[in-house]
Design a protein around this motif. Structure first.
Motif, PDB file in Angstrom:
ATOM      1  N   UNK A 314      -4.903  27.171  41.873  1.00  7.83           N
ATOM      2  CA  UNK A 314      -3.594  26.527  41.773  1.00  7.83           C
ATOM      3  C   UNK A 314      -3.451  26.062  40.322  1.00  7.83           C
ATOM      4  N   UNK A 315      -2.232  25.784  39.870  1.00  4.21           N
ATOM      5  CA  UNK A 315      -2.077  25.290  38.506  1.00  4.21           C
ATOM      6  C   UNK A 315      -2.907  24.029  38.249  1.00  4.21           C
ATOM      7  N   UNK A 316      -3.009  23.148  39.234  1.00  3.48           N
ATOM      8  CA  UNK A 316      -3.780  21.908  39.040  1.00  3.48           C
ATOM      9  C   UNK A 316      -5.276  22.208  38.900  1.00  3.48           C
ATOM     10  N   UNK A 317      -5.760  23.171  39.675  1.00  3.99           N
ATOM     11  CA  UNK A 317      -7.176  23.565  39.510  1.00  3.99           C
ATOM     12  C   UNK A 317      -7.397  24.159  38.119  1.00  3.99           C
ATOM     13  N   UNK A 318      -6.390  24.889  37.659  1.00  5.60           N
ATOM     14  CA  UNK A 318      -6.498  25.472  36.321  1.00  5.60           C
ATOM     15  C   UNK A 318      -6.536  24.374  35.249  1.00  5.60           C
ATOM     16  N   UNK A 319      -5.742  23.342  35.456  1.00  7.46           N
ATOM     17  CA  UNK A 319      -5.701  22.230  34.484  1.00  7.46           C
ATOM     18  C   UNK A 319      -7.109  21.649  34.293  1.00  7.46           C
ATOM     19  N   UNK A 320      -7.774  21.423  35.414  1.00 12.67           N
ATOM     20  CA  UNK A 320      -9.114  20.834  35.377  1.00 12.67           C
ATOM     21  C   UNK A 320     -10.094  21.790  34.688  1.00 12.67           C
ATOM     22  N   UNK A 321     -10.006  23.054  35.065  1.00 15.60           N
ATOM     23  CA  UNK A 321     -10.887  24.067  34.453  1.00 15.60           C
ATOM     24  C   UNK A 321     -10.684  24.094  32.946  1.00 15.60           C
ATOM     25  N   UNK A 322      -9.428  24.126  32.531  1.00 12.79           N
ATOM     26  CA  UNK A 322      -9.105  24.232  31.113  1.00 12.79           C
ATOM     27  C   UNK A 322      -9.722  23.081  30.316  1.00 12.79           C
ATOM     28  N   UNK A 323      -9.579  21.862  30.845  1.00 10.39           N
ATOM     29  CA  UNK A 323     -10.108  20.694  30.118  1.00 10.39           C
ATOM     30  C   UNK A 323     -11.627  20.773  30.011  1.00 10.39           C
ATOM     31  N   UNK A 324     -12.259  21.118  31.124  1.00 12.87           N
ATOM     32  CA  UNK A 324     -13.705  21.138  31.167  1.00 12.87           C
ATOM     33  C   UNK A 324     -14.274  22.218  30.226  1.00 12.87           C
ATOM     34  N   UNK A 325     -13.672  23.392  30.297  1.00 13.73           N
ATOM     35  CA  UNK A 325     -14.166  24.521  29.507  1.00 13.73           C
ATOM     36  C   UNK A 325     -13.968  24.281  28.016  1.00 13.73           C
ATOM     37  N   UNK A 326     -12.853  23.679  27.647  1.00 11.34           N
ATOM     38  CA  UNK A 326     -12.591  23.439  26.218  1.00 11.34           C
ATOM     39  C   UNK A 326     -13.582  22.415  25.654  1.00 11.34           C
ATOM     40  N   UNK A 327     -13.946  21.451  26.484  1.00 10.31           N
ATOM     41  CA  UNK A 327     -14.965  20.473  26.032  1.00 10.31           C
ATOM     42  C   UNK A 327     -16.291  21.184  25.769  1.00 10.31           C
ATOM     43  N   UNK A 328     -16.646  22.082  26.692  1.00 10.58           N
ATOM     44  CA  UNK A 328     -17.922  22.811  26.527  1.00 10.58           C
ATOM     45  C   UNK A 328     -17.877  23.684  25.277  1.00 10.58           C
ATOM     46  N   UNK A 329     -16.745  24.347  25.092  1.00 13.59           N
ATOM     47  CA  UNK A 329     -16.639  25.208  23.909  1.00 13.59           C
ATOM     48  C   UNK A 329     -16.790  24.397  22.623  1.00 13.59           C
ATOM     49  N   UNK A 330     -16.187  23.225  22.589  1.00 13.38           N
ATOM     50  CA  UNK A 330     -16.300  22.355  21.404  1.00 13.38           C
ATOM     51  C   UNK A 330     -17.765  22.019  21.131  1.00 13.38           C
ATOM     52  N   UNK A 331     -18.490  21.677  22.212  1.00 13.55           N
ATOM     53  CA  UNK A 331     -19.903  21.322  22.065  1.00 13.55           C
ATOM     54  C   UNK A 331     -20.701  22.507  21.537  1.00 13.55           C
ATOM     55  N   UNK A 332     -20.423  23.674  22.090  1.00 18.47           N
ATOM     56  CA  UNK A 332     -21.154  24.883  21.655  1.00 18.47           C
ATOM     57  C   UNK A 332     -20.852  25.155  20.186  1.00 18.47           C
ATOM     58  N   UNK A 333     -19.586  25.005  19.824  1.00 22.07           N
ATOM     59  CA  UNK A 333     -19.190  25.290  18.440  1.00 22.07           C
ATOM     60  C   UNK A 333     -19.889  24.331  17.461  1.00 22.07           C
TER      61      UNK A 333
END
Ligand code: PEP
Ligand code: MN
Length: 338
Positions: A314-333
């Motif tokens: 659902x769009x709301x599930x996507x919202x949560x995924x997006x936030x979580x994944x972007x945080x991880x990407x920042x950490x990896x970077x």
């Protein structure tokens, strides 16, 4: 064979091109940030590296053993970054493509598109021509879907990615799409690959469900050898003996591709898992292992979806995924740059 040329060496490049052509070789040039690369394609076995090493402007000459020459890491030490309307895929950038499996009607597409934009997507996906296992399943709305995708782009500003399944639809898909998707089932449709290789738009190439990593790169090579260097690779799960999930997500492909090639590699955890509850964990793992982005199926009402509802967020599930994944990407970077 690959020749690395110092920057701003216009005349020298012409000299090398002339020499290569005399030797019966095809020359493909990539203009990079700090250097330019000349790939010499053809029978280079009998050609000595010294024939080019001494020439003016030449920094280094390599012999590439791999059959995928243009896609090879040796052809470009710097990661390729594919830019579409200001959005970047590759290098340090993390791009998220989201949207429904297939475009079903105006309400469904508009509602989903507006939400995924609001919740952080960079690109909108949506199938117009669907490669379905059964001929009796929904096959996509075709041209009507492409028009709806354009309307969604106008509304959200998100560039469009949609699948080209057949050469018959080439003109229409090229008119409406910003990135052309070649699906898993067509990864080795060589005439289709050559055609998108002659086109001017970036290509998202999905890994065939039974393809090795080398075959995957050879398909990219088909596109690049026709002149189109803007290829984005997409892992979408492969067939193994395991049948609990729809496919088996081969996450190691990210590390492998990053050492073998300069092309960006993204993950499609929706098709790789087939189950909505598996999509976010697989997305987080994809960001953690260093993928350059994700392609996620999102539907405003997954229970009513005409295609791939069980794996659609659902769009709301996507919202949560997006936030979580972007945080991880920042950490990896941050981790990679220190
Ligand atoms: C899709 O992205 O809608 C699709 C059909 O994917 P694949 O080609 O990976 O099965
Ligand atoms: Mn799908």
């Amino acid at each position: 064979m690959v020749i690395v040329i110092k920057k701003d060496q216009g005349h020298e490049i012409d000299m090398i091109k002339q020499k290569a052509k005399k030797l019966g070789l095809q020359v493909i040039i990539t203009y990079g940030q700090g250097q330019n690369i000349l790939a010499l394609v053809g029978d280079t076995q009998k050609i000595e590296l010294q024939q080019f090493e001494g020439m003016r402007g030449v920094e280094k000459v390599y012999r590439i053993q791999e059959p995928y020459k243009l896609a090879s890491r040796y052809a470009n030490r710097i990661d390729s970054i594919i830019e579409v309307e200001g959005k970047k895929i590759g290098g340090d950038h993390f791009a998220i493509i989201a949207g429904p499996c297939s475009v079903e009607n105006e309400d469904q597409l508009m509602n989903t598109a507006i939400k995924v934009k609001e919740y952080g997507a960079d690109f909108l996906r949506g199938g117009a021509f669907k490669p379905r296992t059964s001929p009796y399943s929904f096959q996509g709305l075709g041209l009507e879907a492409l028009k709806l995708l354009r309307q969604a782009k106008k509304e959200t500003g998100l560039p469009i990615i949609t699948e080209l399944m057949d050469l018959h639809d080439l003109e229409d898909v090229y008119e409406y799409a910003d990135i052309i998707q070649i699906g898993a089932r067509n990864m080795q449709n060589f005439s289709l690959l050559k055609e998108v290789g002659r086109g001017k738009k970036p290509v998202l190439l999905k890994r065939g469900m039974s393809s090795t990593i080398k075959e995957f790169l050879m398909s990219a090579e088909y596109i690049m050898s026709e002149g189109n260097e803007r290829v984005i690779l997409c892992e979408r799960g492969i067939r193994t003996f395991e049948n609990y999930l729809r496919n088996t997500l081969d996450l190691n492909v990210v590390t492998a591709i990053k050492s073998m090639s300069h092309l960006p590699i993204i993950i499609d955890p929706s098709h790789a898992t087939g189950r909505v509850e598996m999509v976010e964990p697989a997305s987080r793992a994809s960001a953690a292992i260093g993928a350059h982005g994700l392609m996620i199926e999102v539907h405003n009402n997954p229970l009513e979806a005409l295609c791939d509802g069980p794996q659609s967020l659902t769009p709301e599930e996507f919202k949560k995924l997006n936030q979580s994944v972007r945080r991880i990407h920042e950490m990896v970077r941050e981790d990679m740059s220190c």
